[in-house]
Design a protein around this motif. Structure first.
Motif, PDB file in Angstrom:
ATOM      1  N   GLY A  82       0.818  -1.209   0.000  1.00 46.43           N
ATOM      2  CA  GLY A  82       0.000   0.000   0.000  1.00 46.43           C
ATOM      3  C   GLY A  82       0.849   1.254   0.000  1.00 46.43           C
ATOM      4  N   PHE A  83       0.422   2.256   0.747  1.00 50.32           N
ATOM      5  CA  PHE A  83       1.095   3.553   0.773  1.00 50.32           C
ATOM      6  C   PHE A  83       2.559   3.436   1.202  1.00 50.32           C
ATOM      7  CE2 PHE A  83       2.230   7.543   2.935  1.00 50.32           C
ATOM      8  CZ  PHE A  83       2.074   8.421   1.871  1.00 50.32           C
ATOM      9  N   LEU A  84       2.840   2.556   2.134  1.00 49.69           N
ATOM     10  CA  LEU A  84       4.219   2.376   2.601  1.00 49.69           C
ATOM     11  C   LEU A  84       5.136   1.874   1.484  1.00 49.69           C
ATOM     12  CD1 LEU A  84       5.912   2.668   5.145  1.00 49.69           C
ATOM     13  CD2 LEU A  84       5.362   0.304   5.699  1.00 49.69           C
ATOM     14  N   GLY A  85       4.578   1.199   0.495  1.00 56.16           N
ATOM     15  CA  GLY A  85       5.351   0.703  -0.639  1.00 56.16           C
ATOM     16  C   GLY A  85       5.981   1.806  -1.471  1.00 56.16           C
ATOM     17  N   ILE A  86       5.426   3.028  -1.402  1.00 57.60           N
ATOM     18  CA  ILE A  86       6.033   4.159  -2.103  1.00 57.60           C
ATOM     19  C   ILE A  86       7.455   4.370  -1.606  1.00 57.60           C
ATOM     20  CG2 ILE A  86       5.921   6.670  -2.420  1.00 57.60           C
ATOM     21  CD1 ILE A  86       2.874   6.432  -2.237  1.00 57.60           C
ATOM     22  N   PHE A  87       7.659   4.188  -0.326  1.00 55.41           N
ATOM     23  CA  PHE A  87       8.962   4.430   0.279  1.00 55.41           C
ATOM     24  C   PHE A  87       9.856   3.194   0.261  1.00 55.41           C
ATOM     25  CE2 PHE A  87       5.777   7.158   2.279  1.00 55.41           C
ATOM     26  CZ  PHE A  87       6.259   8.392   1.883  1.00 55.41           C
ATOM     27  N   LYS A  88       9.266   2.017   0.395  1.00 50.97           N
ATOM     28  CA  LYS A  88      10.040   0.784   0.475  1.00 50.97           C
ATOM     29  C   LYS A  88      10.368   0.180  -0.882  1.00 50.97           C
ATOM     30  CE  LYS A  88       8.474  -2.425   3.043  1.00 50.97           C
ATOM     31  NZ  LYS A  88       7.642  -3.365   3.807  1.00 50.97           N
ATOM     32  N   GLY A  89       9.466   0.288  -1.828  1.00 53.64           N
ATOM     33  CA  GLY A  89       9.576  -0.457  -3.078  1.00 53.64           C
ATOM     34  C   GLY A  89      10.815  -0.155  -3.897  1.00 53.64           C
ATOM     35  N   GLY A  90      11.112   1.118  -4.089  1.00 49.62           N
ATOM     36  CA  GLY A  90      12.268   1.487  -4.908  1.00 49.62           C
ATOM     37  C   GLY A  90      13.575   1.039  -4.292  1.00 49.62           C
ATOM     38  N   LEU A  91      13.674   1.172  -2.974  1.00 48.11           N
ATOM     39  CA  LEU A  91      14.907   0.756  -2.298  1.00 48.11           C
ATOM     40  C   LEU A  91      15.063  -0.758  -2.309  1.00 48.11           C
ATOM     41  CD1 LEU A  91      14.932   3.243   0.698  1.00 48.11           C
ATOM     42  CD2 LEU A  91      16.359   3.288  -1.348  1.00 48.11           C
ATOM     43  N   THR A  92      13.954  -1.457  -2.148  1.00 44.72           N
ATOM     44  CA  THR A  92      14.018  -2.917  -2.184  1.00 44.72           C
ATOM     45  C   THR A  92      14.442  -3.405  -3.563  1.00 44.72           C
ATOM     46  OG1 THR A  92      12.287  -3.040  -0.516  1.00 44.72           O
ATOM     47  CG2 THR A  92      12.686  -5.021  -1.810  1.00 44.72           C
ATOM     48  N   ALA A  93      13.884  -2.816  -4.609  1.00 42.11           N
ATOM     49  CA  ALA A  93      14.181  -3.248  -5.969  1.00 42.11           C
ATOM     50  C   ALA A  93      15.620  -2.952  -6.372  1.00 42.11           C
ATOM     51  CB  ALA A  93      13.219  -2.587  -6.957  1.00 42.11           C
ATOM     52  N   SER A  94      16.174  -1.871  -5.867  1.00 40.75           N
ATOM     53  CA  SER A  94      17.513  -1.466  -6.287  1.00 40.75           C
ATOM     54  C   SER A  94      18.591  -1.776  -5.254  1.00 40.75           C
ATOM     55  CB  SER A  94      17.509   0.025  -6.597  1.00 40.75           C
ATOM     56  OG  SER A  94      17.167   0.762  -5.446  1.00 40.75           O
ATOM     57  N   SER A  95      18.242  -2.485  -4.198  1.00 38.50           N
ATOM     58  CA  SER A  95      19.191  -2.695  -3.098  1.00 38.50           C
ATOM     59  C   SER A  95      20.434  -3.468  -3.530  1.00 38.50           C
ATOM     60  CB  SER A  95      18.507  -3.394  -1.933  1.00 38.50           C
ATOM     61  OG  SER A  95      18.028  -4.660  -2.327  1.00 38.50           O
ATOM     62  N   ALA A  96      20.304  -4.450  -4.399  1.00 39.15           N
ATOM     63  CA  ALA A  96      21.478  -5.221  -4.823  1.00 39.15           C
ATOM     64  C   ALA A  96      22.459  -4.334  -5.590  1.00 39.15           C
ATOM     65  CB  ALA A  96      21.051  -6.402  -5.684  1.00 39.15           C
ATOM     66  N   GLY A  97      21.952  -3.492  -6.467  1.00 41.87           N
ATOM     67  CA  GLY A  97      22.825  -2.597  -7.227  1.00 41.87           C
ATOM     68  C   GLY A  97      23.492  -1.555  -6.350  1.00 41.87           C
ATOM     69  N   ILE A  98      22.752  -1.023  -5.399  1.00 40.54           N
ATOM     70  CA  ILE A  98      23.314  -0.029  -4.480  1.00 40.54           C
ATOM     71  C   ILE A  98      24.385  -0.671  -3.607  1.00 40.54           C
ATOM     72  CG2 ILE A  98      22.798   1.457  -2.509  1.00 40.54           C
ATOM     73  CD1 ILE A  98      20.030   1.916  -3.803  1.00 40.54           C
ATOM     74  N   ALA A  99      24.118  -1.863  -3.095  1.00 44.11           N
ATOM     75  CA  ALA A  99      25.100  -2.561  -2.262  1.00 44.11           C
ATOM     76  C   ALA A  99      26.355  -2.884  -3.070  1.00 44.11           C
ATOM     77  CB  ALA A  99      24.497  -3.836  -1.681  1.00 44.11           C
ATOM     78  N   ALA A 100      26.190  -3.329  -4.305  1.00 44.01           N
ATOM     79  CA  ALA A 100      27.351  -3.630  -5.150  1.00 44.01           C
ATOM     80  C   ALA A 100      28.182  -2.379  -5.408  1.00 44.01           C
ATOM     81  CB  ALA A 100      26.887  -4.251  -6.471  1.00 44.01           C
ATOM     82  N   ALA A 101      27.523  -1.244  -5.653  1.00 47.86           N
ATOM     83  CA  ALA A 101      28.258  -0.002  -5.878  1.00 47.86           C
ATOM     84  C   ALA A 101      29.067   0.392  -4.650  1.00 47.86           C
ATOM     85  CB  ALA A 101      27.290   1.113  -6.259  1.00 47.86           C
ATOM     86  N   LEU A 102      28.486   0.232  -3.474  1.00 45.96           N
ATOM     87  CA  LEU A 102      29.207   0.555  -2.240  1.00 45.96           C
ATOM     88  C   LEU A 102      30.395  -0.381  -2.016  1.00 45.96           C
ATOM     89  CD1 LEU A 102      26.205   1.298   0.128  1.00 45.96           C
ATOM     90  CD2 LEU A 102      27.862   2.938  -0.750  1.00 45.96           C
ATOM     91  N   VAL A 103      30.179  -1.680  -2.175  1.00 47.04           N
ATOM     92  CA  VAL A 103      31.248  -2.648  -1.938  1.00 47.04           C
ATOM     93  C   VAL A 103      32.382  -2.463  -2.940  1.00 47.04           C
ATOM     94  CG1 VAL A 103      31.816  -5.115  -2.025  1.00 47.04           C
ATOM     95  CG2 VAL A 103      29.789  -4.348  -0.803  1.00 47.04           C
TER      96      VAL A 103
END
Length: 118
Positions: A82-103
């Motif tokens: 629902g509404f909370l997915g606006i904030f969680k969804g994008g980060l969940t979907a891109s978390s692997a790429g963001i983590a790889a960039a940091l590492v």
């Protein structure tokens, strides 16, 4: 042939961005944010997915693809949470790429010893 297409499409996107940087007074940060937003908008309009299927990694790797990934994650998150997915969804979907960039950024800093510009 897929590799050639991905190379050409990714190269054309990067060349267009370089021309934008050279011909306008836009700062690199604004150009990068504009690419992410454009990827989100094209994804919302349903135009990015067919382009992504045609171009493959040439469209998935640049910042346009990151914006599209954020959009798809938000869309899925809203459907699931629902509404909370606006904030969680994008980060969940891109978390692997963001983590790889940091590492890999950290590992690169260990190998190449970054210094501040003078």
């Amino acid at each position: 042939m897929d590799y050639l297409k991905a190379f050409l499409v990714g190269g054309l996107i990067c060349a267009a961005v370089q021309i934008l940087l050279d011909r306008t007074k836009m700062m690199p940060g604004r150009v990068m944010v504009s690419l992410v937003v454009l990827g989100c908008v094209l994804g919302a309009l349903g135009l990015y997915q067919p382009f992504l299927e045609w171009a493959g990694a040439g469209a998935a790797v640049p910042l346009l693809g990151f914006g599209n990934t954020l959009w798809k994650g938000v869309l899925e998150g809203v459907g699931k949470d629902g509404f909370l997915g606006i904030f969680k969804g994008g980060l969940t979907a891109s978390s692997a790429g963001i983590a790889a960039a940091l590492v890999f950024g950290y590992l690169g800093s260990l190998v190449f010893k970054p210094k501040m510009k003078a």
